[in-house]
Motif scaffolding. Structure first.
Motif, PDB file in Angstrom:
ATOM      1  N   ASN A 106       5.274  29.138 -28.634  1.00 22.67           N
ATOM      2  CA  ASN A 106       5.782  30.380 -28.055  1.00 22.67           C
ATOM      3  C   ASN A 106       6.879  30.130 -27.025  1.00 22.67           C
ATOM      4  OD1 ASN A 106       4.012  32.070 -29.546  1.00 22.67           O
ATOM      5  ND2 ASN A 106       2.357  31.632 -28.066  1.00 22.67           N
ATOM      6  N   ASN A 107       7.267  28.856 -26.939  1.00 20.46           N
ATOM      7  CA  ASN A 107       8.340  28.456 -26.014  1.00 20.46           C
ATOM      8  C   ASN A 107       8.055  28.883 -24.579  1.00 20.46           C
ATOM      9  OD1 ASN A 107      10.774  27.171 -25.473  1.00 20.46           O
ATOM     10  ND2 ASN A 107      11.985  29.047 -25.764  1.00 20.46           N
ATOM     11  N   ARG A 108       6.792  28.645 -24.168  1.00 15.39           N
ATOM     12  CA  ARG A 108       6.392  28.924 -22.791  1.00 15.39           C
ATOM     13  C   ARG A 108       6.594  27.668 -21.957  1.00 15.39           C
ATOM     14  NH1 ARG A 108       6.144  34.398 -22.384  1.00 15.39           N
ATOM     15  NH2 ARG A 108       4.834  35.302 -24.020  1.00 15.39           N
ATOM     16  N   PRO A 109       7.437  27.691 -20.940  1.00 13.26           N
ATOM     17  CA  PRO A 109       7.746  26.477 -20.190  1.00 13.26           C
ATOM     18  C   PRO A 109       6.635  26.095 -19.203  1.00 13.26           C
ATOM     19  CG  PRO A 109       8.914  28.322 -19.232  1.00 13.26           C
ATOM     20  CD  PRO A 109       8.200  28.851 -20.459  1.00 13.26           C
ATOM     21  N   CYS A 110       6.583  24.801 -18.899  1.00 13.51           N
ATOM     22  CA  CYS A 110       5.697  24.276 -17.839  1.00 13.51           C
ATOM     23  C   CYS A 110       6.255  22.911 -17.450  1.00 13.51           C
ATOM     24  CB  CYS A 110       4.256  24.168 -18.310  1.00 13.51           C
ATOM     25  SG  CYS A 110       3.127  23.632 -16.976  1.00 13.51           S
ATOM     26  N   ASN A 111       6.517  22.709 -16.165  1.00 14.49           N
ATOM     27  CA  ASN A 111       7.132  21.487 -15.679  1.00 14.49           C
ATOM     28  C   ASN A 111       6.377  20.958 -14.447  1.00 14.49           C
ATOM     29  OD1 ASN A 111       9.672  21.574 -17.418  1.00 14.49           O
ATOM     30  ND2 ASN A 111       9.799  23.560 -16.362  1.00 14.49           N
ATOM     31  N   PRO A 112       6.630  19.703 -14.065  1.00 15.81           N
ATOM     32  CA  PRO A 112       5.995  19.181 -12.845  1.00 15.81           C
ATOM     33  C   PRO A 112       6.249  20.043 -11.617  1.00 15.81           C
ATOM     34  CG  PRO A 112       6.938  17.379 -14.101  1.00 15.81           C
ATOM     35  CD  PRO A 112       7.379  18.649 -14.773  1.00 15.81           C
ATOM     36  N   SER A 113       7.397  20.735 -11.616  1.00 18.88           N
ATOM     37  CA  SER A 113       7.707  21.577 -10.457  1.00 18.88           C
ATOM     38  C   SER A 113       6.800  22.799 -10.358  1.00 18.88           C
ATOM     39  CB  SER A 113       9.173  22.017 -10.518  1.00 18.88           C
ATOM     40  OG  SER A 113       9.441  22.724 -11.720  1.00 18.88           O
ATOM     41  N   ASP A 114       6.011  23.046 -11.413  1.00 21.07           N
ATOM     42  CA  ASP A 114       5.073  24.165 -11.370  1.00 21.07           C
ATOM     43  C   ASP A 114       3.768  23.796 -10.671  1.00 21.07           C
ATOM     44  OD1 ASP A 114       6.603  26.141 -12.767  1.00 21.07           O
ATOM     45  OD2 ASP A 114       6.254  24.986 -14.610  1.00 21.07           O
ATOM     46  N   TYR A 115       3.704  22.589 -10.126  1.00 21.55           N
ATOM     47  CA  TYR A 115       2.495  22.127  -9.445  1.00 21.55           C
ATOM     48  C   TYR A 115       2.851  21.604  -8.054  1.00 21.55           C
ATOM     49  CZ  TYR A 115       0.551  22.252 -14.150  1.00 21.55           C
ATOM     50  OH  TYR A 115       0.140  22.651 -15.395  1.00 21.55           O
ATOM     51  N   ALA A 116       1.917  21.727  -7.154  1.00 21.06           N
ATOM     52  CA  ALA A 116       2.070  21.196  -5.795  1.00 21.06           C
ATOM     53  C   ALA A 116       0.879  20.293  -5.499  1.00 21.06           C
ATOM     54  CB  ALA A 116       2.150  22.323  -4.783  1.00 21.06           C
ATOM     55  N   VAL A 117       1.146  19.185  -4.794  1.00 23.64           N
ATOM     56  CA  VAL A 117       0.093  18.230  -4.458  1.00 23.64           C
ATOM     57  C   VAL A 117      -0.051  18.153  -2.942  1.00 23.64           C
ATOM     58  CG1 VAL A 117      -0.675  15.836  -4.582  1.00 23.64           C
ATOM     59  CG2 VAL A 117       0.514  16.858  -6.537  1.00 23.64           C
ATOM     60  N   THR A 118      -1.280  18.293  -2.477  1.00 19.38           N
ATOM     61  CA  THR A 118      -1.616  18.051  -1.071  1.00 19.38           C
ATOM     62  C   THR A 118      -2.218  16.658  -0.970  1.00 19.38           C
ATOM     63  OG1 THR A 118      -2.061  20.409  -0.717  1.00 19.38           O
ATOM     64  CG2 THR A 118      -2.937  18.861   0.906  1.00 19.38           C
ATOM     65  N   GLN A 119      -1.622  15.804  -0.157  1.00 19.72           N
ATOM     66  CA  GLN A 119      -2.035  14.401  -0.111  1.00 19.72           C
ATOM     67  C   GLN A 119      -3.335  14.213   0.685  1.00 19.72           C
ATOM     68  OE1 GLN A 119      -0.584  12.378  -2.076  1.00 19.72           O
ATOM     69  NE2 GLN A 119       1.226  13.603  -2.545  1.00 19.72           N
ATOM     70  N   PHE A 120      -3.883  13.024   0.557  1.00 19.74           N
ATOM     71  CA  PHE A 120      -5.133  12.650   1.235  1.00 19.74           C
ATOM     72  C   PHE A 120      -5.009  12.902   2.740  1.00 19.74           C
ATOM     73  CE2 PHE A 120      -7.608   9.323   3.446  1.00 19.74           C
ATOM     74  CZ  PHE A 120      -8.878   9.639   2.986  1.00 19.74           C
ATOM     75  N   SER A 178       4.965  34.029 -12.504  1.00 20.82           N
ATOM     76  CA  SER A 178       4.880  34.727 -13.795  1.00 20.82           C
ATOM     77  C   SER A 178       5.296  33.828 -14.958  1.00 20.82           C
ATOM     78  CB  SER A 178       5.755  35.990 -13.761  1.00 20.82           C
ATOM     79  OG  SER A 178       7.101  35.641 -13.462  1.00 20.82           O
ATOM     80  N   LEU A 179       6.109  32.828 -14.693  1.00 20.07           N
ATOM     81  CA  LEU A 179       6.623  31.991 -15.766  1.00 20.07           C
ATOM     82  C   LEU A 179       5.596  30.963 -16.253  1.00 20.07           C
ATOM     83  CD1 LEU A 179      10.280  31.338 -14.539  1.00 20.07           C
ATOM     84  CD2 LEU A 179       9.487  32.947 -16.295  1.00 20.07           C
ATOM     85  N   ASN A 180       4.706  30.536 -15.364  1.00 18.32           N
ATOM     86  CA  ASN A 180       3.785  29.469 -15.778  1.00 18.32           C
ATOM     87  C   ASN A 180       2.405  29.980 -16.170  1.00 18.32           C
ATOM     88  OD1 ASN A 180       2.384  30.012 -13.433  1.00 18.32           O
ATOM     89  ND2 ASN A 180       3.116  28.209 -12.328  1.00 18.32           N
ATOM     90  N   GLN A 181       2.209  31.261 -16.194  1.00 21.40           N
ATOM     91  CA  GLN A 181       0.892  31.788 -16.496  1.00 21.40           C
ATOM     92  C   GLN A 181       0.412  31.320 -17.865  1.00 21.40           C
ATOM     93  OE1 GLN A 181      -1.190  33.713 -14.609  1.00 21.40           O
ATOM     94  NE2 GLN A 181       0.230  33.552 -12.895  1.00 21.40           N
ATOM     95  N   ASP A 182       1.278  31.365 -18.858  1.00 21.74           N
ATOM     96  CA  ASP A 182       0.884  30.969 -20.213  1.00 21.74           C
ATOM     97  C   ASP A 182       1.348  29.557 -20.547  1.00 21.74           C
ATOM     98  OD1 ASP A 182      -0.313  33.443 -20.746  1.00 21.74           O
ATOM     99  OD2 ASP A 182       1.639  34.313 -21.277  1.00 21.74           O
ATOM    100  N   GLY A 183       2.500  29.135 -20.017  1.00 21.91           N
ATOM    101  CA  GLY A 183       3.025  27.824 -20.369  1.00 21.91           C
ATOM    102  C   GLY A 183       2.210  26.667 -19.835  1.00 21.91           C
ATOM    103  N   CYS A 184       1.612  26.844 -18.643  1.00 23.00           N
ATOM    104  CA  CYS A 184       0.838  25.743 -18.022  1.00 23.00           C
ATOM    105  C   CYS A 184      -0.664  25.830 -18.306  1.00 23.00           C
ATOM    106  CB  CYS A 184       1.064  25.748 -16.510  1.00 23.00           C
ATOM    107  SG  CYS A 184       2.743  25.310 -16.012  1.00 23.00           S
ATOM    108  N   LYS A 185      -1.088  26.904 -18.968  1.00 21.97           N
ATOM    109  CA  LYS A 185      -2.508  27.047 -19.242  1.00 21.97           C
ATOM    110  C   LYS A 185      -2.975  25.975 -20.218  1.00 21.97           C
ATOM    111  CE  LYS A 185      -5.918  30.395 -20.840  1.00 21.97           C
ATOM    112  NZ  LYS A 185      -6.134  31.783 -21.362  1.00 21.97           N
TER     113      LYS A 185
END
Length: 279
Positions: free
Chosen positions: A209-223, A257-264
């Motif tokens: 369905n050409n739903r995008p998902c990239n590393p930038s769609d995630y955030a990491v909180t460090q130890f 709204s862009l990563n709701q389906d692409g990153c699932k």
């Protein structure tokens, strides 16, 4: 005038004879100090009973967490026979000494044993003088000193792994229980842990369905816990170190709204870094 004949005088001879006293085949030899020692009939003194220790080698080196061995020879003298107990002092912190056997039978010949000095990963580095002696009742040997040098172990690179402990959903953070694999023979103090998202593999449906998902769609909180973290030889983890989940690294899917389906249902590729220093 008639001569008066001289009286016949017989010379007087003084005779000094040395006296020898025999006692059970021994001579009593009196010294000027008044001490009497036993001697053989040929005049030689009997040596006192004694014990002498001989060690080889006289210096050894052990890597932290390993052991070093010494050969011990117990040599009797003066006709001594009996069991000799061995002991060692001057060991560094965390090190232990064991003799095999712990009691050496001697007489008329010598006896032998092996001394093993075991260290731990926490034994301080340095050169130590170990004092050894043998004892049998009130009879003791002279102290023999050998050296032990403790050096740092060769640490192989450790590895870090781990993933989210739950399902990622937009706007929610999930903790990562990091796993530490230490292939060395001594503990490491780990600092500077970081986690980053390096790649995303979308589901087949998202790709169709050409739903995008990239590393930038995630955030990491460090130890956020305290350093250092102990990594003993083998496998360990943050949870195994008693660190609460609230201090673990966390990964969150951003709520857009862009990563709701692409990153699932996507699979993340994570990379890790950290520094491990030996004790």
């Amino acid at each position: 005038m008639p001569r008066i004949p001289e009286l016949f005088r017989s010379p007087i001879r003084t005779v000094r004879a040395g006296a020898k006293v025999l006692l059970a085949g021994l001579l009593l030899v009196t010294l000027t100090s008044g001490v009497v020692l036993a001697a053989n009939s040929n005049g030689t003194q009997n040596p006192p009973k004694g014990i002498t220790l001989q060690l080889a080698p006289t210096n050894r080196t052990a890597v932290q967490g390993t052991s070093a061995s010494y050969n011990v020879v117990v040599q009797p003298s003066g006709g001594f026979t009996g069991n000799v107990s061995l002991s060692a002092t001057g060991l560094p912190a965390g090190a232990t000494a064991s003799f095999s056997p712990a009691v050496v039978a001697t007489g008329p010949g010598s006896g032998s044993a092996t001394l093993d000095v075991s260290t731990t990963s926490a034994t301080p580095l340095g050169t130590y003088s170990l004092s050894l002696k043998g004892s049998s009742g009130t009879l003791q040997s002279a102290v023999v000193v050998v050296s032990l040098t403790v050096t740092a172990g060769q640490h192989q690179p450790f590895t870090i792994s781990g993933g989210p402990t739950g399902v990622l959903a937009p706007g929610y953070g999930v903790p990562i229980d990091l796993q530490l694999a230490n292939p060395g023979n001594s503990s490491l103090n780990v600092t500077g842990l970081t986690v980053s998202v390096t790649g995303v593999t979308r589901t087949a449906q998202a790709m169709a369905n050409n739903r995008p998902c990239n590393p930038s769609d995630y955030a990491v909180t460090q130890f956020s816990g305290s350093y250092p973290i102990a990594a003993p030889p083998g496998n360990s983890s943050l949870s195994g170190n008693g660190i609460p989940a609230a201090q673990w690294p966390q990964i969150k899917m951003l709520n857009s709204s862009l990563n709701q389906d692409g990153c699932k249902g996507a699979t993340l590729q994570l990379s890790y870094s950290g520094t491990g220093q030996g004790n």
